[in-house]
Write an enzyme that holds these catalytic residues in place. Structure first.
Site, PDB file in Angstrom:
ATOM      1  N   SER A 128     -10.086   1.989   2.700  1.00  0.00           N
ATOM      2  CA  SER A 128      -8.689   2.373   1.411  1.00  0.00           C
ATOM      3  C   SER A 128      -8.057   1.913   1.065  1.00  0.00           C
ATOM      4  CB  SER A 128      -8.491   3.219   2.686  1.00  0.00           C
ATOM      5  OG  SER A 128      -7.459   2.558   3.943  1.00  0.00           O
ATOM      6  N   LYS A 148       0.520  -1.103   0.128  1.00  0.00           N
ATOM      7  CA  LYS A 148       0.040  -0.042  -0.211  1.00  0.00           C
ATOM      8  C   LYS A 148       0.818   1.645  -0.246  1.00  0.00           C
ATOM      9  CE  LYS A 148      -4.308   1.595   2.299  1.00  0.00           C
ATOM     10  NZ  LYS A 148      -5.133   1.783   3.871  1.00  0.00           N
ATOM     11  N   SER A 174     -10.281  -1.038   7.103  1.00  0.00           N
ATOM     12  CA  SER A 174      -8.992  -0.447   5.424  1.00  0.00           C
ATOM     13  C   SER A 174      -8.745  -1.706   4.852  1.00  0.00           C
ATOM     14  CB  SER A 174      -8.186   0.964   5.474  1.00  0.00           C
ATOM     15  OG  SER A 174      -9.246   1.873   5.849  1.00  0.00           O
TER      16      SER A 174
END
Lengths: 489, 482, 95
Positions: free
Chosen positions: A153, A78, A177
């Site tokens: 997210s 990420k 997330s």
């Protein structure tokens, strides 16, 4: 054999047996990324050259005593973990050209174990969002339905994992997330106990809630990644100084006699019927494995959303003050004075959702409102945490089982107009962050549209081993985690 | 400056002391003054994304030490908080400080302002925080520069009650506090370099009023003398306003040492709202009482205690004890010197406060830079006490040591300065002088007693000061007796 | 709970965000709705409940007082939008 269909554990085995080289495996993923990523938009930055170098180094190391189960394993990271000399954007225009001069502890540990970093995945800007639509780099598509969001997210990592663009991925989870996008893309996603994994080098959203975790094909893969990620870090004062158990060894535990709590508040009217049915079926699987299901109550559940949307924006408003156009990141053109430099830089560098949360957080901390909002939320937070500890204690539970998300993947643009409806999509995951507990989401079926459904297992503090073992037993008994979105869209 | 006797001034202080740790409070950068800009910073100092603070143990120890020295309550459970505001010298956009739960509360310091009785000044709180960097303006065209070297320097902020009533009391307080932090070796107390900084909250009110007046916060005070001058100026300014029917405005003012006045600060004009909240990156501090006791056990003797002991053990005057305990280095010097001359604490004190300090002041040297070692000064005093040399010779030996080094033993031996105490040798000199001045002998015997000094002087001259004055006196008196 | 346009402007100033008139209107409406969601907390009795600022009860770790960093000015300035003479450069500050 298509190497990209292997689980992380299978790939490790194949690498170890020299059935495939790390370079072959890495190249296979890079080729697949090249083919699929333009449509999926899962990656913000690819690092193919260095990935191949790392793979070559891994090939040398494989077969030596220093090799680990992650040596030669290609991972997607990420874009919130700082990676030295590799652009780290956090999904924001503010950091569109930021080159960190340091490495996050988590990625440093994974690299030290021999893992190969393929690139950095797309995400909601500063991890603020539940659909990956707030990214400066555009929305990510769900490989099960390209017109739908993968959740957020950590949407880029979820899509990369589900679409077979990596053998494992890293996400971060402040209010769901990791788990919510895992559920929406049919993969496994673990948020460890707060403090189990170092936050050093993770770009902060809400410091008291943020936690990194693995996003993988299987629970076993999650255990292998967590093993290297977890542990005390002298660079993070909030990391927990307790020994890390052998998670892989714990996977073999028998579930006979395991007590699973089922909180009534998570199965109310907000939960879609198809999800309810799939999760009830998962409970049947657990009964058949010898576990006991206990109805429990977590009465503070409904207060989690307002509590979270006070605490997280408050911390974020302060954490994001450092983006001021002075030392790194975006700076507005020709500032006429200091205030202009600040106000325009930040207005230009941040997107709408980030600004909304900064405004909200600034407001709830401001003079005259602190007690009514922030202090109150912190007190309710304790009550929420006590709900969980009481339930675990009074019912002698090993895990609590809940839905991960109220619905399956929604359409891109569907909730953009209404921030409140977007916030509600984290209703089952946020409590776990507020209480600091470990939680894992696993796939347990599909709705009529063919979209994945997930369920969540919540554990006691630092008891990742039990939720991993409970999840692994489920995956041994079911096939849902093996389904692929191939040919969908 | 004329202070109006119908008003009283009320002063509270906020003192920022930079702690003398090796490294900064939250990272491993060196804690040093005077390096080239931004050469002592790291991603933590510059608040890069994703980096985290880790507390330096020594900062806690120094805070506890200071709290104990100021008789404060040490909070076993205390926490850091963020103070949020934007400024280029504050890279994170917040200062890590303490707010609701500071490490020390309710302390006190006794002061002895010159010519006034001892007075208790309450310490409201002491808390730990980080120092900011520096914005540089001078000589830069159309811009300011930001140097973050100072960012992350550990600070203790010491906040007093509004107990001070004059510039003189404030000066006495600051001198006393500075000497304590120096005794503790937690801060070097250098106001010019900014390691010991003071903001003063000043207000005035009519005598007998129970409410405080509106206060102004005075900043940019870089010496104790400037603090005192600023308080005097500000007192007059506020009284003038009130007398002219104007209101005192609550504001921050800067002391301008060149023009001798305070003026309102222009930059940070808007109202502050610091939005304090507990620092989520740092768990609360939970202190073990045993740790506090261990620190208490290793505390150095503080000025007040040392003062009392010097008076009691060495029978020193208030003045001598005060001078000799003004700093830990001074007291150490005295006590080392005293070891070489234990029988005569008063003379050692006289030598240190008189000859030595006089000479050091003249040369602009600190006690720690004294060319005369404490052992040597002690040995010198002992030589006088043991009649090896006279006081007069001792002064020239001292001057020699100050300029060229060496020990008194060496110098006395090399230059043959030892006192002549041999009765026979001195008697021979006495006889010679008496024989040369028969008329003076007659005058003396006729009652002109002051001529004794003349004979002593002549004999000392003849012996180049080495004759033992006691022996000379004794012999002269016998021989001159009618 | 609804907040005013003036409050939104004040908050934007505190947060150093330039917002247009249109955005001010949007934020006023949205923040009011979000704050409305938070009203329900007021009914929860919390007297005597200690605020929870950390997810897990933990105590402060402490670092040894040793210098571990060396000069890295050039590396750190490399990301700066504007720098000069080893310093970060900003518009003239008036004090």
């Amino acid at each position: 054999m298509d190497a990209t269909t292997l689980t992380l554990a299978q790939a490790a085995q194949a690498l170890n047996a020299r059935e495939i080289s790390a370079q072959e495996l890495t190249r296979a993923y890079l080729e697949r990324i090249e083919a699929l990523n333009p449509a999926l938009n899962a990656f913000i930055t690819l690092d193919a050259e260095r990935a191949m170098e790392a793979a070559a180094a891994a090939d040398t190391r494989l077969g030596q005593a220093s090799a680990t189960p992650l040596t030669g394993i290609p991972l997607a990271i990420k874009d919130l973990f700082c990676t030295q000399n590799l652009r780290t954007t956090c999904g924001s225009a503010m950091l569109a050209n930021f080159l960190p001069p340091y490495e996050s502890t988590v990625t440093a540990r994974l690299k030290a174990a021999g893992a190969v970093v393929l690139g950095k995945t797309n995400m909601d800007e500063f991890a603020m969002g539940s659909s990956n639509e707030t990214s400066f780099f555009g929305p990510v598509r769900n490989p099960w339905a390209y017109d739908r969001t993968p959740g957020g997210s950590s949407g880029g990592s979820a899509t990369a994992m589900a679409a077979g663009l990596c053998a494992g991925a890293l996400g971060t989870d402040t209010g769901g997330s990791i788990r919510q996008p895992a559920a929406m893309t049919g993969i496994t996603g673990l948020k460890p106990t707060y403090g189990r994994v170092s936050r050093f080098g993770m770009i902060a959203f809400a410091s008291s809630l943020d936690q990194a975790g693995p996003m993988t094909r299987t629970v076993e893969d999650a255990a292998l990644l967590l093993q290297e990620m977890a542990g005390f870090d002298p660079k993070d004062a909030t990391s927990i100084n307790e020994p890390v158990p052998d998670y892989h060894a714990a996977l073999g535990r028998d579930l006979k006699g395991l007590r699973i709590g089922m909180p009534a508040e998570y199965f109310g009217e907000g939960l879609g019927q198809e999800s309810r049915t799939a999760i009830e079926a998962a409970m049947e699987v657990y009964r058949s494995l010898g576990a006991h299901i206990h109805p429990i109550s977590l009465p503070m559940t409904r207060h989690a959303i307002p509590t979270y949307y006070i605490i997280a924006p408050a911390e974020a408003s302060s954490n994001l003050a450092r983006y001021d156009g002075i030392r790194f990141g975006h700076r507005c053109a020709d500032p006429k004075d200091l205030k202009d430099l600040y106000c325009r830089t930040r207005a230009e560098g941040f997107g709408a959702e980030v600004k909304r949360r900064i405004m909200l957080g600034t407001y709830v901390l401001s003079s005259g409102y602190y007690d009514a909002y922030y202090r109150k939320a912190q007190q309710v937070r304790r009550l929420i945490a006590e709900d969980f500890s009481r339930a675990f204690r009074e019912h002698d539970l090993g895990v609590i089982l809940t839905p991960t998300a109220p619905e399956t993947a929604f359409k891109l643009g569907e909730k953009n107009a209404d921030p409140v409806s977007m916030y509600l999509s984290d209703i089952y995951t946020i409590n776990v962050n507020l209480a600091g507990l470990p939680g894992i989401s696993l796939p347990c079926g599909f709705d009529a549209k063919g979209l994945p459904i997930g369920f969540q297992l919540i554990g006691r503090p630092l008891d990742e081993a039990t939720i991993l073992a409970t999840g692994h037993a489920y995956q041994l008994a079911t096939q849902w985690h093996k389904a692929r979105p191939e040919g969908k869209s | 400056m004329s202070q109006d006797s119908r008003y009283e001034t009320v002063i509270g202080l906020e003192i920022h002391t930079q702690l003398r740790t090796r490294s900064k409070i939250f990272c491993g950068c060196p804690n040093q003054f005077g390096s080239a800009p931004n050469t002592q910073i790291c991603p933590v100092c510059a608040a890069f994304p994703g980096v985290l603070p880790v507390l330096n143990r020594e900062v806690l120890n120094m805070a506890i030490k200071t709290g104990l020295a100021l008789h404060g309550q040490i909070r076993l459970y205390n926490e850091f908080a963020r103070k949020n505001y934007f400024y280029p010298d504050l890279p994170a956009g917040y200062q890590i400080s303490q707010f609701e739960l500071p490490i020390v509360e309710q302390g006190e310091l006794m002061i002895e302002p010159e010519g006034s009785p001892r007075k208790r000044i309450g310490i409201t709180r002491i808390h730990m925080e980080v120092d900011a960097g520096k914005n540089l303006h001078e000589g830069i065209q159309g811009a300011s520069w930001v140097d973050l070297n100072r960012t992350g320097t550990p600070l203790l902020e010491i906040v007093t009650e509004p107990d001070l009533r004059s510039a003189a009391e404030t000066g006495a307080f600051l001198k006393k506090l500075r000497s304590i932090v120096r005794y503790l070796e937690v801060c070097d107390g250098n106001m010019e370099e900014g390691s010991f900084r003071c903001d003063a909250n000043v207000s005035v009110r009519r005598w007998g009023a129970t409410q405080y007046g509106t206060r102004a916060e005075i900043k940019n005070l870089n010496s104790i003398r400037n603090v005192m001058r600023a308080i005097e100026f500000e007192t007059d300014r506020q009284i003038d306003r009130i007398e002219n029917g104007e209101k005192v405005i609550q504001e921050t003012r800067l002391w301008d040492a060149n023009q001798n006045l305070t003026r309102p600060m222009r930059g940070k004009e808007e109202a502050h709202d610091y939005r304090y909240f507990p620092e989520p990156d740092l768990p609360p501090v939970q202190l073990d009482p045993a740790r506090i006791e261990a620190i208490r056990a290793t505390m150095p003797e503080l000025p007040d205690d040392k003062f009392a002991r010097f008076q009691k053990d060495y029978a020193l005057s208030d003045y001598d004890a005060g001078v000799l305990t003004a700093s830990r280095e001074m007291a150490n010097y005295y006590e080392i010197a005293l070891r070489a001359s234990p029988a005569d604490p008063k003379s050692v004190a006289n030598w240190v406060t008189g000859e030595l300090l006089g000479r050091l002041n003249k040369e602009g040297l600190e006690i720690t830079q004294s060319p005369v070692q404490a052992e040597s000064l002690g040995a010198l005093t002992a030589m006088i006490h043991n009649n090896v040399i006279s006081g007069k010779i001792a002064k020239s030996v001292f001057a020699h040591m100050f300029e060229h080094g060496g020990t008194p033993q060496q110098i006395v031996a090399e230059q043959g300065l030892s006192q002549v105490t041999d009765q026979g040798a001195i008697e021979a000199e006495v006889d010679k002088i008496l024989a040369a001045h028969p008329e003076k002998i007659a005058q003396y015997r006729a009652g002109k007693n002051q001529l004794l000094g003349f004979f002593v002087g002549e004999i000392m001259k003849a012996t180049r000061g080495k004759a033992n004055p006691g022996v000379v006196n004794e012999l002269l008196k016998n021989k001159l007796a009618p | 709970m609804s907040i005013t346009v003036e409050t939104v402007r004040h908050v934007a100033t505190l947060a150093r965000l330039e917002i247009s008139a249109e955005e001010t209107g949007i934020y006023t409406e949205q923040l009011s709705r979000i704050l409305g969601l938070m009203e329900q907390l007021q009914s929860i009795p919390t007297e005597g409940v200690a605020p929870m600022s950390h997810a897990v009860a933990m105590t402060m770790p402490e670092r040894d007082d040793t210098v571990t960093n060396t000069n890295q000015r050039d590396t750190l300035l490399a990301n700066a939008p504007d720098s000069e003479e080893g310093c970060f450069r900003v518009p003239k500050i008036i004090e």
